[in-house]
Scaffold this active site. Structure first.
Site, PDB file in Angstrom:
ATOM      1  N   HIS A  45       0.829  -1.204   0.000  1.00  0.00           N
ATOM      2  CA  HIS A  45       0.000   0.000   0.000  1.00  0.00           C
ATOM      3  C   HIS A  45       0.865   1.256   0.000  1.00  0.00           C
ATOM      4  O   HIS A  45       1.675   1.459   0.890  1.00  0.00           O
ATOM      5  CB  HIS A  45      -0.910   0.042   1.241  1.00  0.00           C
ATOM      6  CG  HIS A  45      -1.737   1.296   1.299  1.00  0.00           C
ATOM      7  ND1 HIS A  45      -3.039   1.349   0.872  1.00  0.00           N
ATOM      8  CD2 HIS A  45      -1.424   2.555   1.693  1.00  0.00           C
ATOM      9  CE1 HIS A  45      -3.498   2.590   1.007  1.00  0.00           C
ATOM     10  NE2 HIS A  45      -2.528   3.343   1.513  1.00  0.00           N
ATOM     11  N   HIS A  98      -2.662   2.822  -8.430  1.00  0.00           N
ATOM     12  CA  HIS A  98      -3.109   1.831  -9.406  1.00  0.00           C
ATOM     13  C   HIS A  98      -2.962   2.415 -10.801  1.00  0.00           C
ATOM     14  O   HIS A  98      -3.043   3.633 -10.989  1.00  0.00           O
ATOM     15  CB  HIS A  98      -4.562   1.405  -9.150  1.00  0.00           C
ATOM     16  CG  HIS A  98      -5.502   2.557  -8.980  1.00  0.00           C
ATOM     17  ND1 HIS A  98      -5.563   3.296  -7.810  1.00  0.00           N
ATOM     18  CD2 HIS A  98      -6.393   3.126  -9.827  1.00  0.00           C
ATOM     19  CE1 HIS A  98      -6.458   4.256  -7.944  1.00  0.00           C
ATOM     20  NE2 HIS A  98      -6.968   4.184  -9.168  1.00  0.00           N
TER      21      HIS A  98
HETATM   22  P1  5GP Z   1      -9.240   6.345  -9.516  1.00  0.00           P
HETATM   23  O1  5GP Z   1     -10.424   7.244  -9.696  1.00  0.00           O
HETATM   24  O2  5GP Z   1      -8.791   6.322  -8.065  1.00  0.00           O
HETATM   25  O3  5GP Z   1      -8.118   6.559 -10.459  1.00  0.00           O
HETATM   26  O4  5GP Z   1      -9.770   4.891  -9.881  1.00  0.00           O
HETATM   27  C1  5GP Z   1     -10.387   4.036  -8.965  1.00  0.00           C
HETATM   28  C2  5GP Z   1     -11.052   2.965  -9.786  1.00  0.00           C
HETATM   29  O5  5GP Z   1     -11.346   1.888  -8.916  1.00  0.00           O
HETATM   30  C3  5GP Z   1     -12.371   3.406 -10.427  1.00  0.00           C
HETATM   31  O6  5GP Z   1     -12.279   3.234 -11.837  1.00  0.00           O
HETATM   32  C4  5GP Z   1     -13.404   2.499  -9.775  1.00  0.00           C
HETATM   33  O7  5GP Z   1     -14.398   2.098 -10.676  1.00  0.00           O
HETATM   34  C5  5GP Z   1     -12.568   1.335  -9.296  1.00  0.00           C
HETATM   35  N1  5GP Z   1     -13.105   0.661  -8.125  1.00  0.00           N
HETATM   36  C6  5GP Z   1     -13.549   1.252  -6.975  1.00  0.00           C
HETATM   37  N2  5GP Z   1     -13.952   0.314  -6.104  1.00  0.00           N
HETATM   38  C7  5GP Z   1     -13.746  -0.896  -6.706  1.00  0.00           C
HETATM   39  C8  5GP Z   1     -13.974  -2.243  -6.292  1.00  0.00           C
HETATM   40  O8  5GP Z   1     -14.442  -2.533  -5.187  1.00  0.00           O
HETATM   41  N3  5GP Z   1     -13.642  -3.217  -7.187  1.00  0.00           N
HETATM   42  C9  5GP Z   1     -13.108  -2.937  -8.416  1.00  0.00           C
HETATM   43  N4  5GP Z   1     -12.821  -3.976  -9.212  1.00  0.00           N
HETATM   44  N5  5GP Z   1     -12.883  -1.676  -8.838  1.00  0.00           N
HETATM   45  C10 5GP Z   1     -13.203  -0.671  -7.980  1.00  0.00           C
HETATM   46 ZN    ZN Z   2      -4.283  -0.091   0.160  1.00  0.00          ZN
END
Ligand code: 5GP
Ligand code: ZN
Length: 112
Positions: A45, A98
């Site tokens: 993390h 990520h």
């Molecule tokens: P960020 O906006 O932080 O760059 O992207 C986070 C991503 O994580 C989003 O595209 C969202 O759909 C995805 N996400 C959030 N919660 C979950 C989850 O519980 N499972 C999966 N597979 N994706 C998630």
């Molecule tokens: Zn984490």
């Protein structure tokens, strides 16, 4: 720590896993924004690219390499996009670094 991606890595929350090794996982995004939308997530993390060190940068490089391979395996011959968001202006919603792989359709020319 209340981190959704750490819970996914520990198996406490289900996910659709595409790849796993000792350093990172690749899962399908739960809310896909393209026909192919995957997330590569390091098992360690840390919040974002702002917290990279040399060791973490090697893992993130391997994550990019694996996503490109998976893109090829999924027939994304016409291309794809790999991105990472950081902080409020970057619209980062999960504070565990990520990489997104997006593909399977013509993506927007504008990235912002
Ligand atoms: P960020 O906006 O932080 O760059 O992207 C986070 C991503 O994580 C989003 O595209 C969202 O759909 C995805 N996400 C959030 N919660 C979950 C989850 O519980 N499972 C999966 N597979 N994706 C998630
Ligand atoms: Zn984490």
């Amino acid at each position: 720590m209340d981190c959704i991606f750490c819970k996914i890595i520990k198996g406490e929350i289900p996910s659709s896993k595409v790849y796993e090794d000792e350093e990172f996982i690749v899962i399908k995004d739960v809310n896909p924004q393209a026909p192919v939308h995957l997330l590569a997530i390091p098992k360690e993390h840390f919040a974002s690219v702002a917290e990279l060190n040399d060791e973490r940068a090697v893992v993130v490089g391997k994550m990019m390499k694996k996503l490109a391979e998976i893109g090829g395996d999924n027939g994304l011959d016409d291309g794809f996009r790999i991105i990472t968001n950081k902080g409020k202006h970057g619209c980062q919603s999960v504070s565990h670094l990520h990489l997104h792989l997006l593909g399977g359709r013509q993506l927007d020319e504008k990235m912002g």
